[in-house]
Design an enzyme around this catalytic site. Structure first.
Site, PDB file in Angstrom:
ATOM      1  N   SER A 143       0.861  -1.189   0.000  1.00  0.00           N
ATOM      2  CA  SER A 143       0.000   0.000   0.000  1.00  0.00           C
ATOM      3  C   SER A 143       0.888   1.226   0.000  1.00  0.00           C
ATOM      4  CB  SER A 143      -0.884   0.003   1.230  1.00  0.00           C
ATOM      5  OG  SER A 143      -0.107   0.318   2.365  1.00  0.00           O
ATOM      6  N   CYS A 144       0.310   2.360  -0.349  1.00  0.00           N
ATOM      7  CA  CYS A 144       1.116   3.554  -0.533  1.00  0.00           C
ATOM      8  C   CYS A 144       1.774   3.994   0.768  1.00  0.00           C
ATOM      9  CB  CYS A 144       0.292   4.688  -1.129  1.00  0.00           C
ATOM     10  SG  CYS A 144       1.311   5.998  -1.829  1.00  0.00           S
ATOM     11  N   GLY A 145       1.253   3.563   1.895  1.00  0.00           N
ATOM     12  CA  GLY A 145       1.818   3.947   3.189  1.00  0.00           C
ATOM     13  C   GLY A 145       3.282   3.577   3.324  1.00  0.00           C
TER      14      GLY A 145
END
Lengths: 280, 280
Positions: A121-123
């Site tokens: 995920s972009c996190g």
């Protein structure tokens, strides 16, 4: 293939129109063959590799070793071309049958590949996936020493083994030499990575990995993946006719690999772990 | 990355030990940068591409176009670098947001990739998977004519645009020219395919595909995938400094693409559809 027969040799005759080439007027030329190889794991298609036919079993073994599906020769039960009666097709399928735990892990590996694609995920901004590209094995500490003159002689030694390249100019070569410069093995392919996989896979099939007294010489440039393959195979010295990339240099420094580029005209550049090169 | 900062430019300074090179004695050199790019689709990691930083948005667009996830500029809602506050990481993530049906198809596409891996059986001996590698679009019929002298001048024209290659010798270049030889666009990358994806992706982002009046010139060899990319982008003339592979020739003949190799020293070889080249 729409009537075009699949090629089973590293070269294929092709017709050609030559422009501005008075010295060569024949309408026929040879091209480096490129055909898809279907690598099957326990009977299931694992990857399609565009490759030059030849050393297919070694390529399949080396590819699976680089992908860390296979850890050593004991993991391999069989590596064989498909036995389908239509040989023109069967020659482009290699079946690999793993043994014991490796077989079970292979299935998990397929699932994992899927999970990596689906779960980032972009996190984390790619960090997890990017770290996945690196090896978790310790740096190489092999104490071999190689004379600078041995390094300078490698391009010619490799070229001598590369019959196809001379004819077509279209193939990458990879060669394995010992620390005195003696030839051990070589392979060629339209794909730079494939040539290395063929050489390392061939040694794997002979149960000769790791390779602490070895030098791997490649005909082109050195990218990250080539260093990674050398690391996994335990090859402490990697040399190339052309340039390394920045990440190849980073990884070689981390991996304890002596990385050499631009081996030509009697000289070369050392980018990492120069201690192994003597007589400089 | 163990303390090594991620690179954001196509070049990086590296220290080097030079052997047998009296003319160049400095301990610093430049290497072509190579870093992983995480291409995200609707927020999910779709692929990690080892690439030279620069033209990342074009690369992501061109890659997804080649993978046929994106069919035209209208499919793309946004292509942007990650906005994570840590810019050194965010620069290596490109988020692509698709619109309408393309968004839904992207999810199906991921599922399909999985199915291809899982479902092939030895009974078809790779045929299904191998046919999957080809395009299902019609052959190109563009009627452009290109003077032989235009082709011969392309390598120099491309080299003029390839600032980084000159410095490092480590990058592939791809350039787009019109039929009179006028420059349209170019890109460079450690990966031969990436350079082409960057050029074609850049045109896609400007909604300038297909390209029926264009010539694509590449610095190295031509493999199957390069022809496939030219075909998808509707580029009818493909030229290279070095050799094509056998499958590249087969595919160019099938695709209606004029395929030219060994463009050097004022001459070249034509392997397919020579009708478009005049003044031979």
């Amino acid at each position: 293939m729409n009537g075009t027969p699949l090629t089973l040799t590293p070269l294929r005759k092709v017709t050609v129109v030559r422009v501005g080439r008075t010295a060569q007027t024949g309408p026929e030329d040879v091209a480096a063959a490129e055909e898809p190889l279907d690598v099957r794991l326990q009977g299931q298609s694992f990857a399609i590799i565009m490759r030059t036919p030849g050393d297919d079993r070694a390529l399949a073994a080396g590819f699976l070793y680089s992908e860390r599906v296979v850890r050593n020769a004991d993991d391999i039960g069989a590596v064989e071309h498909c036995r389908h009666p239509d040989q023109s097709k069967a020659h482009h399928v290699v079946n690999v049958f793993l043994r014991g735990n490796a077989a079970e892990e292979a299935v998990r590996h397929l699932d994992q590949r899927r999970r990596v694609v689906a779960n980032s995920s972009c996190g984390v901004c790619g960090r997890t996936s990017i770290e996945d590209l690196r090896s978790d094995i310790p740096p190489l500490t092999a104490g071999l020493r190689v004379d600078a003159a041995v390094i300078s002689a490698l391009p010619d030694a490799l070229r001598e083994r590369q019959a196809t390249f001379e004819e077509t100019g279209g193939l990458h070569g990879a060669g394995l030499f010992d620390s005195s410069g003696a030839f051990v093995a070589s392979a060629e392919d339209v794909g730079r990575h494939n040539a290395v996989d063929k050489v390392i896979g061939g040694m794997l099939l002979q149960d000769r990995l790791p390779l602490p007294d070895s030098i791997l010489m490649v005909s082109g440039r050195v990218s990250f993946e080539i260093v990674q393959k050398a690391w996994l195979a335990g090859v402490p010295v990697l040399a190339a006719v052309s340039a390394p990339t920045s990440l190849a240099i980073d990884l070689a420094r981390e991996a304890g690999i002596t990385l050499i580029g631009f081996v030509r005209n009697g000289g070369f550049n050392i980018y990492a772990h120069e201690v192994r090169i003597v007589g400089v």
